[in-house]
Enzyme design. Structure first.
Site, mmCIF file in Angstrom:
data_model
loop_
_atom_site.group_PDB
_atom_site.id
_atom_site.type_symbol
_atom_site.label_atom_id
_atom_site.label_comp_id
_atom_site.label_asym_id
_atom_site.label_seq_id
_atom_site.Cartn_x
_atom_site.Cartn_y
_atom_site.Cartn_z
ATOM 1 N N LYS A 54 0.838 -1.206 0.000
ATOM 2 C CA LYS A 54 0.000 0.000 0.000
ATOM 3 C C LYS A 54 0.872 1.254 0.000
ATOM 4 C CE LYS A 54 -3.912 -2.278 2.152
ATOM 5 N NZ LYS A 54 -4.588 -2.684 3.377
ATOM 6 N N GLN A 98 -4.606 -1.424 9.582
ATOM 7 C CA GLN A 98 -4.560 -2.758 8.963
ATOM 8 C C GLN A 98 -5.134 -3.798 9.912
ATOM 9 O OE1 GLN A 98 -3.334 -3.434 5.711
ATOM 10 N NE2 GLN A 98 -4.235 -5.440 6.102
ATOM 11 N N ASP A 121 -11.321 3.175 4.132
ATOM 12 C CA ASP A 121 -11.760 1.777 4.029
ATOM 13 C C ASP A 121 -13.283 1.678 3.988
ATOM 14 O OD1 ASP A 121 -9.983 -0.229 3.673
ATOM 15 O OD2 ASP A 121 -9.568 -0.589 5.796
#
Ligand code: NDP
Length: 300
Positions: A54, A98, A121
């Site tokens: 990422k 994460q 997200d």
């Protein structure tokens, strides 16, 4: 094999190209650089790989990447203090913690702590609610990627029968909302659904997000349907040698490809779209934070 293979890798590269173009314009015209902060708690090897990837892709499209690595035994208060700091940092437009996190931390509470406008997200209840009520939201990356692939493949989705197998907050539910937003007739199936093969057989669009290797066989698929396989499952592959593994989706690819009109492969289908959409969401969040026009083609 009759189905057209939907090339998620190529499409994700196109999305990243569009993101890079917007980032360059933001810099040139407004002296703004979008920033994505990724928080990793602990040393889970798979999570470390995702976070590295990422970060690299964020920098490749010209954005700022801020990586925060915390020890596995970090306290809830220390983690929340970092999230609060990132929430208040104007250089940070997107925040991602994460998952999974160690057991003493709650994923639900972590997501709730993130400013919804920086929740790239798309997991915050505010964003889930905005999406469900047809308002501008940050949309979960994987379903957003699936929607982009479907629009590219089919053009208008209006009136099509879509069946989403799986009802998770991460994939199934937001996927169903997005398809509804594009005027599909949507069925959400799950582990208690009766006559699942018949339900799937009615679908013009099948989204499989179950987490069970090759669960959906070709004889469940209507001829000519578009099949989006979200599943990522690692299974034993003795044909490659002892102890070897390979990735498969939730759809049995060979049999489904023989009847579908188009299908995503695993790997190389939905997977690459997820990080591309994370970058897209970050540039979108940056534009919204600065009152600027949203990038076209990168949102729901
Ligand atoms: P979850 O485990 O959270 O949800 C799975 C869903 O599948 C549940 O709603 C469950 O139903 C349903 N289900 C389980 N068994 C059956 C069955 N036999 N018949 C019908 N439905 C069933 O998984 P996620 O949504 O997080 O992920 C789904 C898959 O997508 C996984 O393989 C995951 O690895 C992959 N994934 C891929 C991503 C990518 O980037 N490509 C990103 C995220 C996920 P119930 O609610 O009734 O238990």
């Amino acid at each position: 094999m009759s189905a057209q293979i939907i090339d998620g890798r190529a499409f994700a590269a196109t999305v990243r190209g569009k993101v890079a173009g917007h980032v360059a314009r933001l810099k040139e015209e407004h002296d703004i650089t979008p920033g994505l902060a990724v928080v990793l708690v602990g040393e889970d090897p798979a999570s470390q790989v995702y976070v590295r990837s990422k970060g690299e892709q964020t920098v490749e499209v010209g954005m700022n990447s801020y990586e925060h690595k915390l020890p596995a035994d970090v306290s809830k208060d220390e983690l929340y203090a970092l999230i609060d700091k990132l929430n208040n940092d104007p250089a940070v437009h997107g925040i991602l913690v994460q998952f999974p996190v160690p057991d003493h931390l709650s994923e639900t509470d972590i997501v709730a702590r993130i400013d919804p406008s920086k929740d790239v997200d798309g997991l915050h209840v505010v964003n889930a609610g905005l999406l469900a009520s047809g308002q501008r939201a940050m949309v979960s990356c994987t379903p957003l990627g699936c929607l982009m692939l479907l629009r590219d493949q089919l053009g208008s989705l209006s009136g099509l029968n879509a069946v989403v197998v799986g009802r998770s907050n991460l994939v199934g539910k937001p996927m169903a909302q997005l398809l509804l937003g594009d005027s599909c007739t949507v069925t959400i199936a799950h582990s208690r659904t009766k006559d699942l093969p018949d339900v799937v057989k009615r679908a013009d669009i099948v989204i499989a997000a179950v987490g069970r290797p090759e669960m959906v066989p070709g004889d469940w698929i209507k001829e000519g349907a578009t099949v989006i396989d979200v599943g990522i499952n690692r299974i034993a592959a003795p044909e490659k040698g002892e102890g070897k593994t390979r990735l498969v989706g939730d759809v049995h690819f060979e049999s489904a490809a023989a009847v579908a009109g188009a299908i995503t492969p695993v790997p190389g289908g939905v997977g690459p779209m997820t990080i591309a959409c994370l970058l897209a969401n970050t540039v979108t969040a940056c534009c919204r934070a600065n009152g600027l026009a949203e990038p076209e083609g990168l949102t729901a």
